[in-house]
Design a protein around this motif. Structure first.
Motif, PDB file in Angstrom:
ATOM      1  N   MET A 108       0.858  -1.197   0.000  1.00 37.28           N
ATOM      2  CA  MET A 108       0.000   0.000   0.000  1.00 37.28           C
ATOM      3  C   MET A 108       0.884   1.234   0.000  1.00 37.28           C
ATOM      4  N   THR A 109       0.758   2.069  -1.016  1.00 37.50           N
ATOM      5  CA  THR A 109       1.581   3.256  -1.121  1.00 37.50           C
ATOM      6  C   THR A 109       0.942   4.424  -0.395  1.00 37.50           C
ATOM      7  N   SER A 110       1.775   5.263   0.212  1.00 42.50           N
ATOM      8  CA  SER A 110       1.231   6.396   0.978  1.00 42.50           C
ATOM      9  C   SER A 110       0.517   7.383   0.072  1.00 42.50           C
ATOM     10  N   GLY A 111       0.994   7.525  -1.211  1.00 49.10           N
ATOM     11  CA  GLY A 111       0.334   8.451  -2.120  1.00 49.10           C
ATOM     12  C   GLY A 111      -1.101   8.071  -2.383  1.00 49.10           C
ATOM     13  N   VAL A 112      -1.336   6.800  -2.674  1.00 49.11           N
ATOM     14  CA  VAL A 112      -2.699   6.325  -2.889  1.00 49.11           C
ATOM     15  C   VAL A 112      -3.512   6.482  -1.627  1.00 49.11           C
ATOM     16  N   SER A 113      -2.922   6.114  -0.506  1.00 48.45           N
ATOM     17  CA  SER A 113      -3.621   6.194   0.773  1.00 48.45           C
ATOM     18  C   SER A 113      -4.054   7.627   1.067  1.00 48.45           C
ATOM     19  N   ASP A 114      -3.132   8.578   0.898  1.00 47.22           N
ATOM     20  CA  ASP A 114      -3.440   9.966   1.214  1.00 47.22           C
ATOM     21  C   ASP A 114      -4.517  10.527   0.293  1.00 47.22           C
ATOM     22  N   SER A 115      -4.508  10.135  -0.974  1.00 51.22           N
ATOM     23  CA  SER A 115      -5.451  10.709  -1.933  1.00 51.22           C
ATOM     24  C   SER A 115      -6.885  10.280  -1.661  1.00 51.22           C
ATOM     25  N   ILE A 116      -7.063   9.185  -0.975  1.00 51.18           N
ATOM     26  CA  ILE A 116      -8.403   8.649  -0.751  1.00 51.18           C
ATOM     27  C   ILE A 116      -8.989   9.102   0.581  1.00 51.18           C
ATOM     28  N   LEU A 117      -8.181   9.748   1.410  1.00 46.13           N
ATOM     29  CA  LEU A 117      -8.633  10.079   2.768  1.00 46.13           C
ATOM     30  C   LEU A 117      -9.867  10.982   2.810  1.00 46.13           C
ATOM     31  N   PRO A 118      -9.975  12.029   1.986  1.00 47.00           N
ATOM     32  CA  PRO A 118     -11.190  12.866   2.084  1.00 47.00           C
ATOM     33  C   PRO A 118     -12.473  12.086   1.826  1.00 47.00           C
ATOM     34  N   LEU A 119     -12.460  11.223   0.810  1.00 46.72           N
ATOM     35  CA  LEU A 119     -13.647  10.406   0.539  1.00 46.72           C
ATOM     36  C   LEU A 119     -13.914   9.463   1.701  1.00 46.72           C
ATOM     37  N   TRP A 120     -12.873   8.850   2.225  1.00 47.40           N
ATOM     38  CA  TRP A 120     -13.068   7.915   3.335  1.00 47.40           C
ATOM     39  C   TRP A 120     -13.659   8.620   4.551  1.00 47.40           C
ATOM     40  N   ARG A 121     -13.180   9.817   4.850  1.00 48.07           N
ATOM     41  CA  ARG A 121     -13.724  10.564   5.998  1.00 48.07           C
ATOM     42  C   ARG A 121     -15.212  10.854   5.781  1.00 48.07           C
ATOM     43  N   THR A 122     -15.596  11.145   4.543  1.00 48.24           N
ATOM     44  CA  THR A 122     -16.998  11.418   4.238  1.00 48.24           C
ATOM     45  C   THR A 122     -17.859  10.176   4.449  1.00 48.24           C
ATOM     46  N   LEU A 123     -17.411   9.037   3.937  1.00 50.16           N
ATOM     47  CA  LEU A 123     -18.201   7.819   4.038  1.00 50.16           C
ATOM     48  C   LEU A 123     -18.206   7.255   5.449  1.00 50.16           C
ATOM     49  N   ASN A 124     -17.187   7.567   6.211  1.00 49.09           N
ATOM     50  CA  ASN A 124     -17.020   6.986   7.545  1.00 49.09           C
ATOM     51  C   ASN A 124     -17.573   7.871   8.657  1.00 49.09           C
ATOM     52  N   ARG A 125     -18.212   8.976   8.309  1.00 47.77           N
ATOM     53  CA  ARG A 125     -18.631   9.908   9.352  1.00 47.77           C
ATOM     54  C   ARG A 125     -19.855   9.434  10.125  1.00 47.77           C
ATOM     55  N   ARG A 126     -20.643   8.512   9.553  1.00 52.20           N
ATOM     56  CA  ARG A 126     -21.793   7.905  10.217  1.00 52.20           C
ATOM     57  C   ARG A 126     -22.871   8.920  10.625  1.00 52.20           C
ATOM     58  N   LYS A 127     -22.958  10.027   9.924  1.00 52.89           N
ATOM     59  CA  LYS A 127     -23.920  11.061  10.303  1.00 52.89           C
ATOM     60  C   LYS A 127     -25.040  11.232   9.282  1.00 52.89           C
ATOM     61  N   GLY A 128     -24.925  10.596   8.155  1.00 50.33           N
ATOM     62  CA  GLY A 128     -25.954  10.728   7.127  1.00 50.33           C
ATOM     63  C   GLY A 128     -25.772   9.642   6.096  1.00 50.33           C
ATOM     64  N   LEU A 129     -26.764   9.487   5.244  1.00 51.18           N
ATOM     65  CA  LEU A 129     -26.704   8.458   4.213  1.00 51.18           C
ATOM     66  C   LEU A 129     -25.760   8.839   3.080  1.00 51.18           C
ATOM     67  N   PHE A 130     -25.087   7.845   2.536  1.00 54.32           N
ATOM     68  CA  PHE A 130     -24.408   8.038   1.261  1.00 54.32           C
ATOM     69  C   PHE A 130     -24.988   7.052   0.258  1.00 54.32           C
ATOM     70  N   LEU A 131     -24.805   7.367  -1.023  1.00 52.20           N
ATOM     71  CA  LEU A 131     -25.394   6.564  -2.093  1.00 52.20           C
ATOM     72  C   LEU A 131     -24.317   6.038  -3.028  1.00 52.20           C
ATOM     73  N   ILE A 132     -24.373   4.739  -3.315  1.00 53.90           N
ATOM     74  CA  ILE A 132     -23.587   4.109  -4.374  1.00 53.90           C
ATOM     75  C   ILE A 132     -24.590   3.694  -5.448  1.00 53.90           C
ATOM     76  N   SER A 133     -24.469   4.243  -6.644  1.00 46.20           N
ATOM     77  CA  SER A 133     -25.512   3.985  -7.639  1.00 46.20           C
ATOM     78  C   SER A 133     -24.993   4.170  -9.051  1.00 46.20           C
ATOM     79  N   GLY A 134     -25.552   3.372  -9.949  1.00 42.87           N
ATOM     80  CA  GLY A 134     -25.234   3.431 -11.363  1.00 42.87           C
ATOM     81  C   GLY A 134     -25.821   2.209 -12.030  1.00 42.87           C
ATOM     82  N   PRO A 135     -25.517   1.987 -13.284  1.00 42.69           N
ATOM     83  CA  PRO A 135     -26.024   0.794 -13.967  1.00 42.69           C
ATOM     84  C   PRO A 135     -25.273  -0.446 -13.501  1.00 42.69           C
ATOM     85  N   CYS A 136     -25.891  -1.604 -13.661  1.00 39.94           N
ATOM     86  CA  CYS A 136     -25.227  -2.841 -13.273  1.00 39.94           C
ATOM     87  C   CYS A 136     -23.914  -3.008 -14.033  1.00 39.94           C
ATOM     88  N   VAL A 137     -23.974  -2.823 -15.334  1.00 40.32           N
ATOM     89  CA  VAL A 137     -22.809  -3.031 -16.186  1.00 40.32           C
ATOM     90  C   VAL A 137     -22.669  -1.844 -17.131  1.00 40.32           C
TER      91      VAL A 137
END
Length: 275
Positions: free
Chosen positions: A1-30
């Motif tokens: 696991m590279t630190s560059g990849v890890s650092d770049s994903i942190l803002p999204l992870w903090r958003t999804l991990n905040r447990r204060k509201g719903l998030f949505l994963i959505s799109g077509p199956c394929v």
């Protein structure tokens, strides 16, 4: 696991991990076409922005577990990743897709924010660890054959790589032939493992192999189960959608039509706030 990849994903992870509201994963199956993907991504980005709901676009470049060998699988990894890259850069939303083999993980991580382990493959140690080792967020879908508490072993395999950015997704449990049951007790059990929980609305109403050479589904029950999951305290929802589900090339019977999603999401948001 590279630190560059890890650092770049942190803002999204903090958003999804905040447990204060719903998030949505959505799109077509394929990924059927770039145009359909762009239409869905742009529509849902606008809807979720109005609702204050974090949004992740989802589509698969290869459906490797179709019922029949003659079913449409998708454009393949190279072409599919180019579509996902365009969604990411032009629409400006995070993207998620499946990985089916350990060798796909690094290439997919170069484009996608979240790597998803399909439910059928959740016990494949090498696959789980290859995805986690990229440093991206990993969505671990609970196998139809597993009790929710057994997902602790799947999560532990991922954590062994040093990556704790995991989502745990409930997608129904096998209930006899060609049927699934969504047990809402599963959601607090999964949450007890210490990671954000997601409810897969689409595949919980699937009827596996129900059409003989393809899976059927009961999309009319999708909103019902979504409301139940939100009331049970789930963190995120996984909902596949399409402008014309009856013409979709995969999982059409389970999909909620794109034009029906805004009203459902508003309703689900109100339920979440009531908690």
């Amino acid at each position: 696991m590279t630190s560059g990849v890890s650092d770049s994903i942190l803002p999204l992870w903090r958003t999804l991990n905040r447990r204060k509201g719903l998030f949505l994963i959505s799109g077509p199956c394929v990924i059927e076409s770039e145009d359909v993907c762009l239409e869905i991504a742009r529509t849902l980005k606008a809807v979720c922005r109005r609702l204050g709901m974090p949004y992740v676009f989802k589509a698969s470049f290869d459906k490797a577990n179709r019922s029949s060998g003659t079913s449409f699988r998708g454009p393949g990894m190279a072409e599919g990743l180019e579509v996902l890259r365009r969604i990411h850069t032009e629409v400006g939303v995070p993207v998620l897709t499946d990985v089916h083999t350990p060798g796909q993980a690094v290439a997919v991580a170069g484009v996608c924010d979240i790597l998803q382990i399909p439910a059928f493959l959740c016990r494949q140690t090498d696959l789980v660890q290859a995805a986690a080792a990229t440093g991206r967020i990993v969505n671990l879908k609970k196998g139809q054959f597993l009790a929710p508490e057994d997902m602790r072993h799947v999560a532990a395999k991922a954590v062994e790589t040093g990556n704790r950015r995991l989502l745990l997704t409930e997608r129904g449990t096998t209930f006899g032939y060609h049927n699934l049951v969504a047990d809402m007790r599963s959601l607090p059990i999964l949450a007890g493992l210490g990671f954000p929980t997601v409810f897969d609305v689409t595949h919980s109403v699937q009827l596996p192999g129900g059409r003989g050479d393809s899976s059927g589904g009961q999309r009319e029950f999708g909103p019902v189960l979504a409301r139940c999951a939100v009331a049970a305290g789930v963190d995120g929802l996984f909902i596949e959608t399409h402008p014309e589900p009856d013409r979709a090339l995969s999982d059409g019977p389970n999909m909620i039509p794109l034009d029906e999603l805004p009203a459902l999401l508003r309703q689900l948001q109100r339920i979440r706030r009531a908690l």
